[in-house]
Design a protein around this motif. Structure first.
Motif, PDB file in Angstrom:
ATOM      1  N   ASN A 163       9.808   8.854   7.279  1.00 42.87           N
ATOM      2  CA  ASN A 163       9.178   7.734   6.574  1.00 42.87           C
ATOM      3  C   ASN A 163       7.902   8.249   5.918  1.00 42.87           C
ATOM      4  O   ASN A 163       6.899   8.477   6.596  1.00 42.87           O
ATOM      5  CB  ASN A 163       8.864   6.583   7.526  1.00 42.87           C
ATOM      6  CG  ASN A 163       8.315   5.374   6.778  1.00 42.87           C
ATOM      7  OD1 ASN A 163       7.120   5.280   6.547  1.00 42.87           O
ATOM      8  ND2 ASN A 163       9.190   4.478   6.378  1.00 42.87           N
ATOM      9  N   ILE A 164       7.959   8.448   4.617  1.00 43.83           N
ATOM     10  CA  ILE A 164       6.840   9.040   3.883  1.00 43.83           C
ATOM     11  C   ILE A 164       6.216   7.993   2.973  1.00 43.83           C
ATOM     12  O   ILE A 164       6.826   7.558   1.999  1.00 43.83           O
ATOM     13  CB  ILE A 164       7.313  10.267   3.088  1.00 43.83           C
ATOM     14  CG1 ILE A 164       7.868  11.329   4.064  1.00 43.83           C
ATOM     15  CG2 ILE A 164       6.170  10.852   2.258  1.00 43.83           C
ATOM     16  CD1 ILE A 164       8.503  12.509   3.395  1.00 43.83           C
ATOM     17  N   HIS A 165       5.018   7.552   3.337  1.00 47.81           N
ATOM     18  CA  HIS A 165       4.255   6.553   2.572  1.00 47.81           C
ATOM     19  C   HIS A 165       5.012   5.241   2.397  1.00 47.81           C
ATOM     20  O   HIS A 165       4.795   4.529   1.420  1.00 47.81           O
ATOM     21  CB  HIS A 165       3.870   7.099   1.191  1.00 47.81           C
ATOM     22  CG  HIS A 165       3.104   8.385   1.229  1.00 47.81           C
ATOM     23  ND1 HIS A 165       1.919   8.510   1.900  1.00 47.81           N
ATOM     24  CD2 HIS A 165       3.374   9.608   0.696  1.00 47.81           C
ATOM     25  CE1 HIS A 165       1.463   9.754   1.768  1.00 47.81           C
ATOM     26  NE2 HIS A 165       2.335  10.434   1.052  1.00 47.81           N
ATOM     27  N   SER A 166       5.886   4.918   3.331  1.00 48.40           N
ATOM     28  CA  SER A 166       6.692   3.702   3.186  1.00 48.40           C
ATOM     29  C   SER A 166       6.279   2.621   4.184  1.00 48.40           C
ATOM     30  O   SER A 166       6.088   1.468   3.797  1.00 48.40           O
ATOM     31  CB  SER A 166       8.176   4.036   3.348  1.00 48.40           C
ATOM     32  OG  SER A 166       8.971   2.886   3.221  1.00 48.40           O
ATOM     33  N   PHE A 167       6.146   2.969   5.458  1.00 51.84           N
ATOM     34  CA  PHE A 167       5.663   1.974   6.424  1.00 51.84           C
ATOM     35  C   PHE A 167       4.306   1.427   6.007  1.00 51.84           C
ATOM     36  O   PHE A 167       3.992   0.267   6.258  1.00 51.84           O
ATOM     37  CB  PHE A 167       5.567   2.580   7.824  1.00 51.84           C
ATOM     38  CG  PHE A 167       6.881   2.722   8.545  1.00 51.84           C
ATOM     39  CD1 PHE A 167       8.014   2.058   8.107  1.00 51.84           C
ATOM     40  CD2 PHE A 167       6.980   3.514   9.679  1.00 51.84           C
ATOM     41  CE1 PHE A 167       9.230   2.180   8.763  1.00 51.84           C
ATOM     42  CE2 PHE A 167       8.189   3.647  10.359  1.00 51.84           C
ATOM     43  CZ  PHE A 167       9.313   2.984   9.900  1.00 51.84           C
ATOM     44  N   SER A 168       3.494   2.274   5.368  1.00 59.00           N
ATOM     45  CA  SER A 168       2.158   1.849   4.926  1.00 59.00           C
ATOM     46  C   SER A 168       2.208   0.758   3.867  1.00 59.00           C
ATOM     47  O   SER A 168       1.191   0.124   3.569  1.00 59.00           O
ATOM     48  CB  SER A 168       1.380   3.044   4.361  1.00 59.00           C
ATOM     49  OG  SER A 168       1.180   4.028   5.350  1.00 59.00           O
ATOM     50  N   GLU A 169       3.385   0.529   3.284  1.00 58.84           N
ATOM     51  CA  GLU A 169       3.536  -0.470   2.235  1.00 58.84           C
ATOM     52  C   GLU A 169       4.393  -1.645   2.684  1.00 58.84           C
ATOM     53  O   GLU A 169       4.711  -2.523   1.888  1.00 58.84           O
ATOM     54  CB  GLU A 169       4.153   0.202   1.004  1.00 58.84           C
ATOM     55  CG  GLU A 169       3.285   1.334   0.448  1.00 58.84           C
ATOM     56  CD  GLU A 169       4.003   2.195  -0.574  1.00 58.84           C
ATOM     57  OE1 GLU A 169       5.198   1.916  -0.835  1.00 58.84           O
ATOM     58  OE2 GLU A 169       3.392   3.142  -1.087  1.00 58.84           O
ATOM     59  N   MET A 170       4.771  -1.665   3.984  1.00 59.74           N
ATOM     60  CA  MET A 170       5.615  -2.728   4.520  1.00 59.74           C
ATOM     61  C   MET A 170       4.825  -3.644   5.437  1.00 59.74           C
ATOM     62  O   MET A 170       3.849  -3.227   6.062  1.00 59.74           O
ATOM     63  CB  MET A 170       6.753  -2.133   5.359  1.00 59.74           C
ATOM     64  CG  MET A 170       7.753  -1.303   4.646  1.00 59.74           C
ATOM     65  SD  MET A 170       9.034  -0.779   5.827  1.00 59.74           S
ATOM     66  CE  MET A 170       9.895   0.444   4.858  1.00 59.74           C
ATOM     67  N   PRO A 171       5.245  -4.918   5.577  1.00 56.55           N
ATOM     68  CA  PRO A 171       4.654  -5.785   6.598  1.00 56.55           C
ATOM     69  C   PRO A 171       5.106  -5.352   7.993  1.00 56.55           C
ATOM     70  O   PRO A 171       6.130  -4.674   8.154  1.00 56.55           O
ATOM     71  CB  PRO A 171       5.183  -7.174   6.244  1.00 56.55           C
ATOM     72  CG  PRO A 171       6.444  -6.919   5.504  1.00 56.55           C
ATOM     73  CD  PRO A 171       6.239  -5.633   4.750  1.00 56.55           C
ATOM     74  N   ALA A 205      -0.886  -7.879   3.578  1.00 55.98           N
ATOM     75  CA  ALA A 205      -1.181  -8.617   2.351  1.00 55.98           C
ATOM     76  C   ALA A 205      -2.213  -7.833   1.544  1.00 55.98           C
ATOM     77  O   ALA A 205      -2.825  -6.890   2.050  1.00 55.98           O
ATOM     78  CB  ALA A 205      -1.730 -10.015   2.672  1.00 55.98           C
ATOM     79  N   ILE A 206      -2.377  -8.226   0.287  1.00 52.93           N
ATOM     80  CA  ILE A 206      -3.419  -7.660  -0.563  1.00 52.93           C
ATOM     81  C   ILE A 206      -4.384  -8.795  -0.890  1.00 52.93           C
ATOM     82  O   ILE A 206      -4.000  -9.791  -1.529  1.00 52.93           O
ATOM     83  CB  ILE A 206      -2.853  -7.050  -1.859  1.00 52.93           C
ATOM     84  CG1 ILE A 206      -1.801  -5.979  -1.546  1.00 52.93           C
ATOM     85  CG2 ILE A 206      -3.988  -6.481  -2.699  1.00 52.93           C
ATOM     86  CD1 ILE A 206      -2.335  -4.766  -0.850  1.00 52.93           C
ATOM     87  N   VAL A 207      -5.625  -8.673  -0.455  1.00 50.62           N
ATOM     88  CA  VAL A 207      -6.628  -9.704  -0.678  1.00 50.62           C
ATOM     89  C   VAL A 207      -7.769  -9.096  -1.491  1.00 50.62           C
ATOM     90  O   VAL A 207      -8.414  -8.139  -1.053  1.00 50.62           O
ATOM     91  CB  VAL A 207      -7.173 -10.259   0.658  1.00 50.62           C
ATOM     92  CG1 VAL A 207      -8.254 -11.314   0.390  1.00 50.62           C
ATOM     93  CG2 VAL A 207      -6.034 -10.850   1.487  1.00 50.62           C
ATOM     94  N   ASP A 208      -7.981  -9.654  -2.689  1.00 54.44           N
ATOM     95  CA  ASP A 208      -9.025  -9.146  -3.588  1.00 54.44           C
ATOM     96  C   ASP A 208      -8.887  -7.643  -3.811  1.00 54.44           C
ATOM     97  O   ASP A 208      -9.884  -6.894  -3.843  1.00 54.44           O
ATOM     98  CB  ASP A 208     -10.420  -9.473  -3.037  1.00 54.44           C
ATOM     99  CG  ASP A 208     -10.688 -10.970  -2.975  1.00 54.44           C
ATOM    100  OD1 ASP A 208     -10.142 -11.692  -3.821  1.00 54.44           O
ATOM    101  OD2 ASP A 208     -11.423 -11.415  -2.069  1.00 54.44           O
ATOM    102  N   GLY A 209      -7.643  -7.190  -3.940  1.00 53.00           N
ATOM    103  CA  GLY A 209      -7.392  -5.781  -4.205  1.00 53.00           C
ATOM    104  C   GLY A 209      -7.455  -4.874  -2.997  1.00 53.00           C
ATOM    105  O   GLY A 209      -7.305  -3.659  -3.124  1.00 53.00           O
ATOM    106  N   ILE A 210      -7.661  -5.447  -1.826  1.00 51.57           N
ATOM    107  CA  ILE A 210      -7.790  -4.656  -0.603  1.00 51.57           C
ATOM    108  C   ILE A 210      -6.640  -5.001   0.341  1.00 51.57           C
ATOM    109  O   ILE A 210      -6.340  -6.174   0.571  1.00 51.57           O
ATOM    110  CB  ILE A 210      -9.145  -4.917   0.100  1.00 51.57           C
ATOM    111  CG1 ILE A 210     -10.288  -4.525  -0.836  1.00 51.57           C
ATOM    112  CG2 ILE A 210      -9.234  -4.131   1.408  1.00 51.57           C
ATOM    113  CD1 ILE A 210     -11.661  -4.871  -0.287  1.00 51.57           C
ATOM    114  N   ALA A 211      -6.004  -3.974   0.888  1.00 51.33           N
ATOM    115  CA  ALA A 211      -4.866  -4.186   1.783  1.00 51.33           C
ATOM    116  C   ALA A 211      -5.331  -4.658   3.154  1.00 51.33           C
ATOM    117  O   ALA A 211      -6.272  -4.098   3.728  1.00 51.33           O
ATOM    118  CB  ALA A 211      -4.067  -2.903   1.916  1.00 51.33           C
TER     119      ALA A 211
END
Length: 256
Positions: A163-171, A205-211
């Protein structure tokens, strides 16, 4: 479809290296060459297909981030799992994108039996199928949609999940689902490369551009995955500083 390997969400290229790109690419290639025990820089190539950014030098020929990252990942796995000494190796790649690592491993690792590319995004699965067919590596690789995971479950147990940079983009809930699936299959090793950290986090989530992130280590432990190796993707301190490489390889092992 014709430019899915350009600088984009699959692989950052010009955005990743910023200024002095050519110098940084060649520095990265020289770093890989120091531990290129299998001579892969001479074997694998970069043709720039589908918009991939590439750079040329007399020493290394054409190189790209696709190529260099893949070699770096392959050699990490070899150091810790001896993948070049294995036969019948089976890998599952969660969030495989366009199939970058699948393509390189199919060409580089003689003992690779099957590399399954998995993705929850149908468009990525289509792109991956197209790319693997273009590279003519379908004998060792296959792209699967979520409703086709039974193909893996019905086959020999995978030796490794990637898992390369993928879990970091999942809920968190999505990561939980994937880890539950891996645990049911009893996949013994899991390589995670988080985004800019030596700790794995989900993205809620992304809130005001911040994860907004949630730590994943407690979840990994709950499924029996224990961290056995954590090292910077660039081991040389000076090279890591010059490349501003902030990522880490994290290898987990399933332990009862």
């Amino acid at each position: 479809m014709s430019t899915f390997r350009e600088d984009n969400c699959y692989v950052w290229q010009s955005r990743y290296f910023g200024e002095d790109q050519v110098l940084k690419y060649l520095l990265y290639a020289a770093y890989i060459a120091k531990s290129d025990t299998q001579g892969l820089l001479d074997v694998l190539s970069e043709d720039g297909a589908f918009g991939c950014e590439r750079f040329y030098s007399d020493r290394f020929g054409w190189v790209s981030r696709d190529l260099l990252d893949s070699l770096n990942e392959i050699y990490f796995l070899d150091r810790h799992m001896d993948i070049f000494g294995r036969e019948d190796l089976v890998v599952v790649d969660i969030g495989a994108g366009y199939g970058r690592l699948a393509h390189r491993m199919a060409e580089a690792v003689p003992g690779l039996n099957k590399y399954y590319c998995l993705d929850g995004i149908p468009e990525s699965t289509l792109v991956c199928e197209t790319y693997l067919r273009f590279r003519e590596v379908e004998r060792k690789t296959v792209a699967l949609a979520l409703d086709e995971l039974h193909v893996v479950s019905d086959s020999r147990r995978p030796d490794l999940a990637v898992n390369i940079h993928s879990f970091s983009e999942m809920p968190y809930t999505a990561v939980d689902g994937w880890l539950s699936w891996l645990r049911d299959l009893e996949v013994p090793f899991l390589l995670i490369v988080p985004n800019d950290s030596d700790k794995p986090f989900s993205c809620e989530a992304i809130v005001d551009g911040i994860a907004v992130r949630r730590p994943l280590e407690p979840l990994l432990k709950s499924y029996g995955y224990r961290l056995t190796s954590c090292e910077p993707i660039i081991l040389d301190d000076k090279v890591r500083e010059l490349l501003a490489a902030t990522n880490y390889f994290m290898l987990f092992e399933l332990r009862e």
